[in-house]
Design an enzyme around this catalytic site. Structure first.
Site, PDB file in Angstrom:
ATOM      1  N   ASP A 214       0.872  -1.172   0.000  1.00  0.00           N
ATOM      2  CA  ASP A 214       0.000   0.000   0.000  1.00  0.00           C
ATOM      3  C   ASP A 214       0.912   1.226   0.000  1.00  0.00           C
ATOM      4  OD1 ASP A 214      -2.485   1.353   0.138  1.00  0.00           O
ATOM      5  OD2 ASP A 214      -2.202   1.688   2.278  1.00  0.00           O
ATOM      6  N   ASP A 216       0.524   5.334  -0.015  1.00  0.00           N
ATOM      7  CA  ASP A 216      -0.380   6.484   0.074  1.00  0.00           C
ATOM      8  C   ASP A 216       0.401   7.788   0.049  1.00  0.00           C
ATOM      9  OD1 ASP A 216      -2.758   5.055   0.259  1.00  0.00           O
ATOM     10  OD2 ASP A 216      -2.626   4.868   2.438  1.00  0.00           O
TER      11      ASP A 216
END
Length: 265
Positions: A214, A216
């Site tokens: 992930d 971000d």
């Protein structure tokens, strides 16, 4: 020269060929086809004879080849942009770059010689960004290490082991934060982060569920996003200890919406 730079010195890499699976049609993604890339780099050449003082064209070729043969995209415009973006990250000496992706076997029902797109990047509007990375599937340390290598950060935190967030039962995460200098648009930064997730074989089957990687965008300095796809500062950053603590490690005086992150959550 690209981006209006007055640097006369340049490196040209032409005719790099590879099989990729890019295109809007199913058969293009299934069967693949040959693509080629031309790259022009503008930079001041060194007065030394050391390869570390210039752009290593072998490494430049590897960036292009890896992107051509990597995750499939509908548009070669996307592919060209990803090559340009990673090269600008990898080589801080670059003033500007021009990437041309050729698709000579495009599915056009007429005689033609080539289809090509050209993407350019320069450092004129470069900005600083904070990213948060996490993984809890597979070799998480190796996955994070590989992603960091392709982001070429100016600062990177240690790895923090954290409990999952969002109410889904799953293994603990390994998280880190990093700072980088980005030479494209805010949305192109988001696209590059998503590209790294694809390279790590991330799937999006469960919201806030487990993932191989992930990435971000947490904060940007010197740029603003006007797209609903990219809200910065990250709307959940103030709630997430796994974002705040690694970020605090690399930027102790950072603030989030006027509040020092050391006082959050």
């Amino acid at each position: 020269p690209a981006g209006g730079t007055r640097v006369a010195d340049r490196i040209e890499l032409t005719g790099l060929k590879a099989t990729g699976y890019h295109g809007v049609f199913d058969h293009e993604k299934r069967d693949g086809q040959e693509f080629s890339v031309d790259i022009t780099c503008w930079l001041p050449f060194p007065d030394t004879d050391h390869v570390e003082d210039t752009v290593h064209y072998g490494e430049l070729a590897e960036i292009a080849y890896r992107t051509l043969t990597g995750p499939a995209y509908d548009l070669i415009e996307t592919v060209a942009g990803l090559i340009a973006d990673e090269a600008m990250l990898a080589f801080p000496l670059l003033h500007a770059i021009e990437v041309t992706v050729h698709k000579p076997h495009a599915p056009i029902p007429h005689d033609f010689a080539d289809v090509a797109v050209v993407r350019r990047r320069n450092r004129k509007n470069a900005f600083r960004a904070i990213l948060s990375l996490g993984s809890n599937i597979g070799d998480s340390q190796g996955i994070l290490r590989s992603a960091v290598e392709r982001l070429h950060p100016t600062k990177v935190s240690t790895i923090h082991k954290t409990a999952p967030w969002g109410g889904v039962e799953q293994p603990d995460f390994l998280n880190l934060a990093l700072e980088l200098t980005w030479c494209g648009t805010p949305l192109s930064l988001l696209r590059y982060c998503q590209h790294l997730e694809k390279c790590a074989h991330r799937t999006r089957e469960l919201h806030w569920g487990p993932r191989t990687l992930d990435v971000d965008v947490v904060q940007m300095y010197g740029a603003e996003s006007t797209s609903p796809e990219l809200i910065v500062p990250h709307p959940h950053a103030h709630e997430r200890d796994f974002v705040l603590r690694p970020w605090e490690e690399i930027e102790p005086d950072a603030e989030l919406n006027g509040t020092p992150i050391s006082e959050l959550p």
